[in-house]
Design a protein around this motif. Structure first.
Motif, PDB file in Angstrom:
ATOM      1  N   PHE A   1       0.855  -1.182   0.000  1.00 58.43           N
ATOM      2  CA  PHE A   1       0.000   0.000   0.000  1.00 58.43           C
ATOM      3  C   PHE A   1       0.890   1.231   0.000  1.00 58.43           C
ATOM      4  CE2 PHE A   1       0.717  -1.338   4.330  1.00 58.43           C
ATOM      5  CZ  PHE A   1       1.053  -0.169   4.995  1.00 58.43           C
ATOM      6  N   ALA A   2       0.304   2.375  -0.311  1.00 65.74           N
ATOM      7  CA  ALA A   2       1.058   3.617  -0.405  1.00 65.74           C
ATOM      8  C   ALA A   2       0.152   4.782  -0.016  1.00 65.74           C
ATOM      9  CB  ALA A   2       1.563   3.810  -1.836  1.00 65.74           C
ATOM     10  N   PRO A   3       0.741   5.933   0.306  1.00 66.83           N
ATOM     11  CA  PRO A   3      -0.089   7.106   0.566  1.00 66.83           C
ATOM     12  C   PRO A   3      -1.012   7.367  -0.630  1.00 66.83           C
ATOM     13  CG  PRO A   3       2.154   7.528   1.265  1.00 66.83           C
ATOM     14  CD  PRO A   3       2.167   6.212   0.521  1.00 66.83           C
ATOM     15  N   GLY A   4      -2.271   7.656  -0.331  1.00 67.90           N
ATOM     16  CA  GLY A   4      -3.277   7.871  -1.366  1.00 67.90           C
ATOM     17  C   GLY A   4      -4.145   6.657  -1.624  1.00 67.90           C
ATOM     18  N   ASP A   5      -3.676   5.473  -1.239  1.00 68.91           N
ATOM     19  CA  ASP A   5      -4.473   4.251  -1.419  1.00 68.91           C
ATOM     20  C   ASP A   5      -5.617   4.222  -0.416  1.00 68.91           C
ATOM     21  OD1 ASP A   5      -2.699   3.421  -3.355  1.00 68.91           O
ATOM     22  OD2 ASP A   5      -1.830   1.802  -2.156  1.00 68.91           O
TER      23      ASP A   5
ATOM     24  N   ALA B   1       5.530   5.532   7.388  1.00 73.72           N
ATOM     25  CA  ALA B   1       6.917   5.620   7.835  1.00 73.72           C
ATOM     26  C   ALA B   1       7.414   4.222   8.164  1.00 73.72           C
ATOM     27  CB  ALA B   1       7.039   6.518   9.059  1.00 73.72           C
ATOM     28  N   GLU B   2       8.567   3.860   7.602  1.00 71.69           N
ATOM     29  CA  GLU B   2       9.238   2.614   8.001  1.00 71.69           C
ATOM     30  C   GLU B   2       9.784   2.848   9.404  1.00 71.69           C
ATOM     31  OE1 GLU B   2      12.491   2.089   5.347  1.00 71.69           O
ATOM     32  OE2 GLU B   2      11.200   1.737   3.615  1.00 71.69           O
ATOM     33  N   VAL B   3       9.670   1.836  10.257  1.00 71.09           N
ATOM     34  CA  VAL B   3      10.206   1.940  11.608  1.00 71.09           C
ATOM     35  C   VAL B   3      11.300   0.883  11.762  1.00 71.09           C
ATOM     36  CG1 VAL B   3       9.715   1.813  14.075  1.00 71.09           C
ATOM     37  CG2 VAL B   3       7.999   2.761  12.498  1.00 71.09           C
TER      38      VAL B   3
ATOM     39  N   LEU C   1      14.879 -11.444  22.136  1.00 72.78           N
ATOM     40  CA  LEU C   1      15.358 -10.107  21.822  1.00 72.78           C
ATOM     41  C   LEU C   1      14.220  -9.112  22.010  1.00 72.78           C
ATOM     42  CD1 LEU C   1      17.324 -10.834  18.522  1.00 72.78           C
ATOM     43  CD2 LEU C   1      18.235 -10.605  20.834  1.00 72.78           C
ATOM     44  N   TYR C   2      14.550  -7.967  22.573  1.00 72.32           N
ATOM     45  CA  TYR C   2      13.584  -6.893  22.777  1.00 72.32           C
ATOM     46  C   TYR C   2      14.091  -5.648  22.060  1.00 72.32           C
ATOM     47  CZ  TYR C   2      11.407  -9.604  26.511  1.00 72.32           C
ATOM     48  OH  TYR C   2      10.748 -10.573  27.230  1.00 72.32           O
ATOM     49  N   PRO C   3      13.173  -4.765  21.651  1.00 72.83           N
ATOM     50  CA  PRO C   3      13.617  -3.491  21.078  1.00 72.83           C
ATOM     51  C   PRO C   3      14.395  -2.708  22.140  1.00 72.83           C
ATOM     52  CG  PRO C   3      11.261  -3.804  20.753  1.00 72.83           C
ATOM     53  CD  PRO C   3      11.729  -4.888  21.680  1.00 72.83           C
ATOM     54  N   VAL C   4      15.434  -2.039  21.701  1.00 70.74           N
ATOM     55  CA  VAL C   4      16.236  -1.225  22.606  1.00 70.74           C
ATOM     56  C   VAL C   4      15.683   0.196  22.561  1.00 70.74           C
ATOM     57  CG1 VAL C   4      18.539  -0.337  23.105  1.00 70.74           C
ATOM     58  CG2 VAL C   4      18.261  -2.687  22.238  1.00 70.74           C
ATOM     59  N   PRO C   5      15.139   0.691  23.686  1.00 73.47           N
ATOM     60  CA  PRO C   5      14.589   2.048  23.694  1.00 73.47           C
ATOM     61  C   PRO C   5      15.630   3.077  23.266  1.00 73.47           C
ATOM     62  CG  PRO C   5      13.988   0.876  25.697  1.00 73.47           C
ATOM     63  CD  PRO C   5      15.005   0.024  24.981  1.00 73.47           C
ATOM     64  N   GLY C   6      15.149   4.081  22.563  1.00 74.26           N
ATOM     65  CA  GLY C   6      16.026   5.165  22.128  1.00 74.26           C
ATOM     66  C   GLY C   6      16.790   4.886  20.851  1.00 74.26           C
ATOM     67  N   THR C   7      16.508   3.761  20.179  1.00 79.69           N
ATOM     68  CA  THR C   7      17.237   3.427  18.947  1.00 79.69           C
ATOM     69  C   THR C   7      16.372   3.544  17.694  1.00 79.69           C
ATOM     70  OG1 THR C   7      16.742   1.056  19.111  1.00 79.69           O
ATOM     71  CG2 THR C   7      18.768   1.849  20.201  1.00 79.69           C
ATOM     72  N   THR C   8      15.175   4.076  17.819  1.00 82.30           N
ATOM     73  CA  THR C   8      14.236   4.154  16.700  1.00 82.30           C
ATOM     74  C   THR C   8      14.756   5.042  15.580  1.00 82.30           C
ATOM     75  OG1 THR C   8      12.387   3.875  18.217  1.00 82.30           O
ATOM     76  CG2 THR C   8      11.875   4.780  16.044  1.00 82.30           C
ATOM     77  N   VAL C   9      14.621   4.534  14.356  1.00 77.61           N
ATOM     78  CA  VAL C   9      14.901   5.307  13.154  1.00 77.61           C
ATOM     79  C   VAL C   9      13.652   5.215  12.291  1.00 77.61           C
ATOM     80  CG1 VAL C   9      16.305   5.478  11.057  1.00 77.61           C
ATOM     81  CG2 VAL C   9      17.377   4.818  13.230  1.00 77.61           C
ATOM     82  N   MET C  10      13.077   6.360  11.929  1.00 73.74           N
ATOM     83  CA  MET C  10      11.901   6.384  11.055  1.00 73.74           C
ATOM     84  C   MET C  10      12.302   6.938   9.705  1.00 73.74           C
ATOM     85  SD  MET C  10       8.556   7.319  13.147  1.00 73.74           S
ATOM     86  CE  MET C  10       7.943   6.247  14.406  1.00 73.74           C
ATOM     87  N   VAL C  11      11.816   6.260   8.664  1.00 76.20           N
ATOM     88  CA  VAL C  11      12.129   6.660   7.299  1.00 76.20           C
ATOM     89  C   VAL C  11      10.812   6.810   6.541  1.00 76.20           C
ATOM     90  CG1 VAL C  11      13.305   5.986   5.171  1.00 76.20           C
ATOM     91  CG2 VAL C  11      14.292   5.358   7.393  1.00 76.20           C
ATOM     92  N   PRO C  12      10.510   8.005   6.002  1.00 76.03           N
ATOM     93  CA  PRO C  12       9.292   8.156   5.206  1.00 76.03           C
ATOM     94  C   PRO C  12       9.314   7.170   4.040  1.00 76.03           C
ATOM     95  CG  PRO C  12      10.293  10.291   5.629  1.00 76.03           C
ATOM     96  CD  PRO C  12      11.275   9.236   6.078  1.00 76.03           C
ATOM     97  N   ALA C  13       8.162   6.567   3.753  1.00 80.64           N
ATOM     98  CA  ALA C  13       8.090   5.556   2.697  1.00 80.64           C
ATOM     99  C   ALA C  13       7.057   5.958   1.649  1.00 80.64           C
ATOM    100  CB  ALA C  13       7.733   4.196   3.286  1.00 80.64           C
ATOM    101  N   SER C  14       7.403   5.748   0.394  1.00 80.56           N
ATOM    102  CA  SER C  14       6.455   6.010  -0.691  1.00 80.56           C
ATOM    103  C   SER C  14       5.584   4.801  -0.964  1.00 80.56           C
ATOM    104  CB  SER C  14       7.200   6.422  -1.967  1.00 80.56           C
ATOM    105  OG  SER C  14       8.081   5.397  -2.359  1.00 80.56           O
ATOM    106  N   GLU C  15       6.006   3.624  -0.440  1.00 77.55           N
ATOM    107  CA  GLU C  15       5.218   2.400  -0.561  1.00 77.55           C
ATOM    108  C   GLU C  15       5.616   1.459   0.574  1.00 77.55           C
ATOM    109  OE1 GLU C  15       3.907  -0.834  -3.904  1.00 77.55           O
ATOM    110  OE2 GLU C  15       6.014  -0.265  -3.884  1.00 77.55           O
ATOM    111  N   ALA C  16       4.649   0.681   1.040  1.00 75.07           N
ATOM    112  CA  ALA C  16       4.906  -0.324   2.078  1.00 75.07           C
ATOM    113  C   ALA C  16       4.639  -1.691   1.473  1.00 75.07           C
ATOM    114  CB  ALA C  16       4.000  -0.087   3.277  1.00 75.07           C
ATOM    115  N   ASP C  17       5.696  -2.506   1.381  1.00 71.89           N
ATOM    116  CA  ASP C  17       5.542  -3.846   0.808  1.00 71.89           C
ATOM    117  C   ASP C  17       6.057  -4.938   1.748  1.00 71.89           C
ATOM    118  OD1 ASP C  17       8.286  -3.576   0.653  1.00 71.89           O
ATOM    119  OD2 ASP C  17       8.394  -3.825  -1.522  1.00 71.89           O
ATOM    120  N   GLY C  18       6.383  -4.557   2.986  1.00 74.06           N
ATOM    121  CA  GLY C  18       6.874  -5.524   3.962  1.00 74.06           C
ATOM    122  C   GLY C  18       8.379  -5.603   4.036  1.00 74.06           C
ATOM    123  N   TRP C  19       9.056  -4.910   3.165  1.00 79.30           N
ATOM    124  CA  TRP C  19      10.522  -4.943   3.130  1.00 79.30           C
ATOM    125  C   TRP C  19      11.034  -3.516   3.146  1.00 79.30           C
ATOM    126  CZ3 TRP C  19      11.824  -9.770   3.966  1.00 79.30           C
ATOM    127  CH2 TRP C  19      10.937 -10.774   3.566  1.00 79.30           C
ATOM    128  N   ALA C  20      12.242  -3.323   3.632  1.00 83.39           N
ATOM    129  CA  ALA C  20      12.812  -1.986   3.702  1.00 83.39           C
ATOM    130  C   ALA C  20      14.313  -2.055   3.471  1.00 83.39           C
ATOM    131  CB  ALA C  20      12.525  -1.367   5.058  1.00 83.39           C
TER     132      ALA C  20
END
Length: 191
Positions: free
Chosen positions: A79-83, A133-135, A150-169
């Protein structure tokens, strides 16, 4: 799982933000991240893209929705923005996502998209995707833990704007792809 040999690590989702990693001998597998293969053993209930690019501007309130990477990788549709999409939304406790998306973004999460095992419980919701946004975040075994989780490490988040989400980044330095934070609004035909 078909196609996996005994030497290949298998990751299984414990919660949306916890990953147990073991190889065929029961040892912790190295180098596998949140976007690798997961055994989930449930039937598929795919998200449906209703239309591409048809605006559903109803001036409504926006929603923040978490979409796990594996949900789309397994049997979801891109899916993508606008869908305009039809998703099965489940309410969440935003604090469950704080370590993954960051404490500043977690309180805004209203729902998670789910298409495994909840078909009879919840009707599909029609939404217009406004932003994606990819997380990515780092995962580690907590200090002092004896479990292979394994647990997420707080404070390590990187967000990347995405033009499409297909399950891979695209890989980001020192972090692993976990899923998408989607901004959407209900379409006009939703009451």
């Amino acid at each position: 799982m078909a196609g996996l040999d005994k030497e290949q690590p298998v990751a299984s989702t414990v919660l949306s933000s916890q990953i147990a990693l073991k190889d065929a001998t029961g040892s912790v597998a190295g180098g596998w991240g949140a976007s690798e293969t997961r055994a989930h053993g449930r039937s598929a209930y795919p998200a449906v893209v209703v239309s591409k690019g048809d605006s559903a501007d109803n001036g409504g309130v926006t929603l923040k929705i978490w979409v796990d990477d594996w949900q789309i990788q397994c049997c979801g549709q891109s899916f993508a923005p606008g869908d305009v999409v039809s998703w099965n939304l489940l309410e969440v406790d935003p604090e469950d996502y704080a370590a993954v998306v960051g404490s500043e973004h977690a309180p805004a999460i209203d729902f998670r998209e789910e298409h495994h095992g909840h078909e009879e419980e919840q009707a599909l919701t029609s939404l217009e995707v406004l932003a994606v946004a990819e997380v990515h975040c780092r995962y580690a075994v907590p200090p002092g833990s004896t479990a292979d989780v394994l647990y997420p490490v707080p404070g390590t988040t990187v967000m990347v704007p995405a033009s499409e989400a297909d399950g891979w980044a695209e890989a980001q330095p020192d972090v692993r792809f976990a899923g998408y934070l989607v901004t959407a609004r209900r379409t006009k035909d939703e009451g």
